[in-house]
Design an enzyme around this catalytic site. Sequence first.
Site, PDB file in Angstrom:
ATOM      1  N   HIS A  62       0.481  -0.862  -0.140  1.00 18.69           N
ATOM      2  CA  HIS A  62       0.288  -0.001  -0.130  1.00 18.69           C
ATOM      3  C   HIS A  62       0.680   1.438  -0.224  1.00 18.69           C
ATOM      4  CE1 HIS A  62      -3.826   2.219   0.857  1.00 18.69           C
ATOM      5  NE2 HIS A  62      -3.651   3.488   0.911  1.00 18.69           N
ATOM      6  N   LEU A  65       2.881   6.798  -4.598  1.00 19.62           N
ATOM      7  CA  LEU A  65       4.212   6.996  -5.064  1.00 19.62           C
ATOM      8  C   LEU A  65       3.421   8.185  -5.925  1.00 19.62           C
ATOM      9  CD1 LEU A  65       5.818   3.459  -6.588  1.00 19.62           C
ATOM     10  CD2 LEU A  65       6.295   4.591  -4.325  1.00 19.62           C
ATOM     11  N   HIS A 181     -10.603   0.783  -0.389  1.00 23.43           N
ATOM     12  CA  HIS A 181     -10.544   2.232   1.896  1.00 23.43           C
ATOM     13  C   HIS A 181     -12.100   2.389   2.322  1.00 23.43           C
ATOM     14  CE1 HIS A 181      -9.293   6.034   1.938  1.00 23.43           C
ATOM     15  NE2 HIS A 181     -10.731   6.020   2.529  1.00 23.43           N
ATOM     16  N   ASP A 307       1.015   2.559   3.698  1.00 23.20           N
ATOM     17  CA  ASP A 307       0.403   3.834   3.061  1.00 23.20           C
ATOM     18  C   ASP A 307       0.733   4.852   3.166  1.00 23.20           C
ATOM     19  OD1 ASP A 307      -2.191   5.376   1.782  1.00 23.20           O
ATOM     20  OD2 ASP A 307      -2.945   5.328   3.526  1.00 23.20           O
ATOM     21  N   HIS A 311       3.420  14.463   0.862  1.00 23.04           N
ATOM     22  CA  HIS A 311       2.936  15.560  -0.231  1.00 23.04           C
ATOM     23  C   HIS A 311       3.944  16.658   0.131  1.00 23.04           C
ATOM     24  CE1 HIS A 311      -0.876  14.362  -0.215  1.00 23.04           C
ATOM     25  NE2 HIS A 311      -1.293  13.946   0.741  1.00 23.04           N
TER      26      HIS A 311
END
Lengths: 427, 309
Positions: A62, A65, A181, A307, A311
């Site tokens: 998970h 990229l 999800h 996960d 950012h």
Amino acid sequence: MSATILRNGRVIDPANKRDEVADLLIVDGKIAEKSEVSGQKSEIEEIDVEGLIVAPGLIDMHVHLREPGFSHKETIESGARAAAAGGFTTVICMPNTSPAADNPSTIAWIKDRAAEAACVHVLPTGAISKNLAGEELSPIGSLAQAGIVAITDDGHCVQNHEVMRRAVEYARMVGLPVLDHCQDYNLVGNGVVHEGYWSTLLGLPGWPAAGEEAIIMRNILLAELCDHHIHCQHVTTAGSVRLLREARSRGVKVSGEVCPHHIALTDEAIQNFDTNHKMNPPLRSQADVDALLEGIADGTLSILCSDHAPHANFEKEVEFDAAPFGIIGLETELGLFFDLLVHKHRKIDIVRLIEMYTVEPARLLRINAGTLSIGAPADVTLIDPDLEWTVRIDKFESASHNSPFDGWKLRGRAVRTIVGGKTVWRL
Amino acid sequence: MTTRWTRKDLLGLRELSADEINFILETADAFKQVGTREIKKVPALRGKTLVNFFVEPSTRTRTSFELAALRLSADVINISATSSSLTKGETLKDTARNLEALHADILVLRHSSAGAPQFLANRLRASVINAGDGAHEHPTQALLDLYTIREKREKIAGLHVAIIGDILFSRVARSNIFGLLKLGARVTLVGPSTLVPCEFEKLGVEVSHKIENVLPSADVVNLLRIQHERQRREYFPGIGEYIRLFGLTKERAKLLKPDCLIMHPGPINRGVEIDSDVADGVQSVILDQVTNGLAVRMAVLYLCGGIAT
């Protein structure tokens, strides 16, 4: 012929129930038997790995990229380097790119880019629905032919149960697992943090546990109805663990994964409004953390993952409501899980931890990885189980730095990552 | 009282001690007296620049801060969301740092996101005064409420304060809860279960869904406006039913003790949370709150403005 021998490590290969101090031989990028090399000792690279664990290359099923579309956050190349630095030889990337991975040409682009630039195996997933909108099915059969390993709308959740049912039935036909999800949009609304004491105190919109559990329940019902596997991504609540435990005990084809931040932190961490504690699903209560630990201990939750959600700083440096969800995790997850699950809480042993990062995801995704069997690709992770180290975000290989774990002292980490017999990263 | 003020920012009442809250209230006493003079101005902030940065609309609070700053002889500019670069996509942080580059000493921020003042306070040398952030805190409103109660009843410890209405979305309620509990009051929250979830009990207050049970023992009732703009969906079936269950009607006002104070942070929805005549009745101190707000904000600007460098 190229040959490497890893001398005197603790070889742990859960797929073959192997745990012994031994040498591991790699010949031409594959795990080999001793008898395959004879004489010409000078041509064999010898690496002394005494005191280290020799594990099958770890799999993180998970990660985000961010390519195509968001290369200012991460690229396939930088994400793969981060994976290698975290001890991962295979990563499964999520389809919420731009354009979304809901068509074969985007999958082909990702695979080409990975072949050119990635130092680890990058296996793409495809979207369940067109543009991740939850309305019409994406061309799942064509995506399967293009080489995806699963379908998921990660970051989004198909709300219409009928659409989800058809997706699961269709995925069964083409032999792909469904990853979900789990988020009920009506219950969650504009929630940004766990609904509970801290959301009440801080006046931040709450994301109730029931918003996850309602969809876990839905997925259990559909897995039964369609007799096909649904894997619940980033499980966070006590109720979800209870539902999955009960369903699995009846043989329903459902499973769940855990991210390190959901056991390392609770919602108390949000009180300074630091957006590196904002992720979806959110940090939960201590009771939820305790339930996740029990779920890991008893096998209800069978897979560990990050996960990894990069950012840019400027995107996270905003008001809490306005910040994007997610943190990076590839370079901290093994250390966190080792430290918390094996050393601190003693919920599982080293063998099970490796199994949850290798055999379990490989079996779910039906991929040829996660074992040190003779003839298998020589993807190997060397782990120092007792190495004490400090997380330094300025040392990350990832293009982003959005981690709440800067400065954390952890015990246990990967020290060398080998892909196809080649060392792609070492400490 | 030996408390010295050491904070450059006022972000909320949760982080303040009882001593700090009392120190602000005592400082406000002096400034209230200034308001009764013929020349209502003192030179305390002369040469300082205050920016009223209101990303969310407000008339009452903005005017009160502006007047407070003018009476302290500060230079004042007002910026609203529509007149700022936020509409051009500039981040809050960049806008604020630009204001600081123009030598703003005090930034008064109203914002729809909880935590926005703290976000800026951590990144600016200037003082940041929270003029209301989302559903989080509205510290100067709670301080003026505390000031008004203290002025009318001479003390706060031991009083029973009922806060009635939309608690879930109310920053006024949260700041009042923190302040009142620190100063020793007993607090009961009243409203529909959807807007006053029982989770609030963990903050140390009582929760009631039956207004008649609470009014007879209250020393203060603080009525909150039903905030339609903050509610994404139906939290109660309608205004009519709200009035029937929770409105402070003339009938219900008879349940109050004769000396019970009736407060409201405004703006009032006459005939909804409070009957029009009750709002104007002898027990109402709603306009005193407004007057006291000026003194309290002068005190806050004076104290924080004196710390910022």
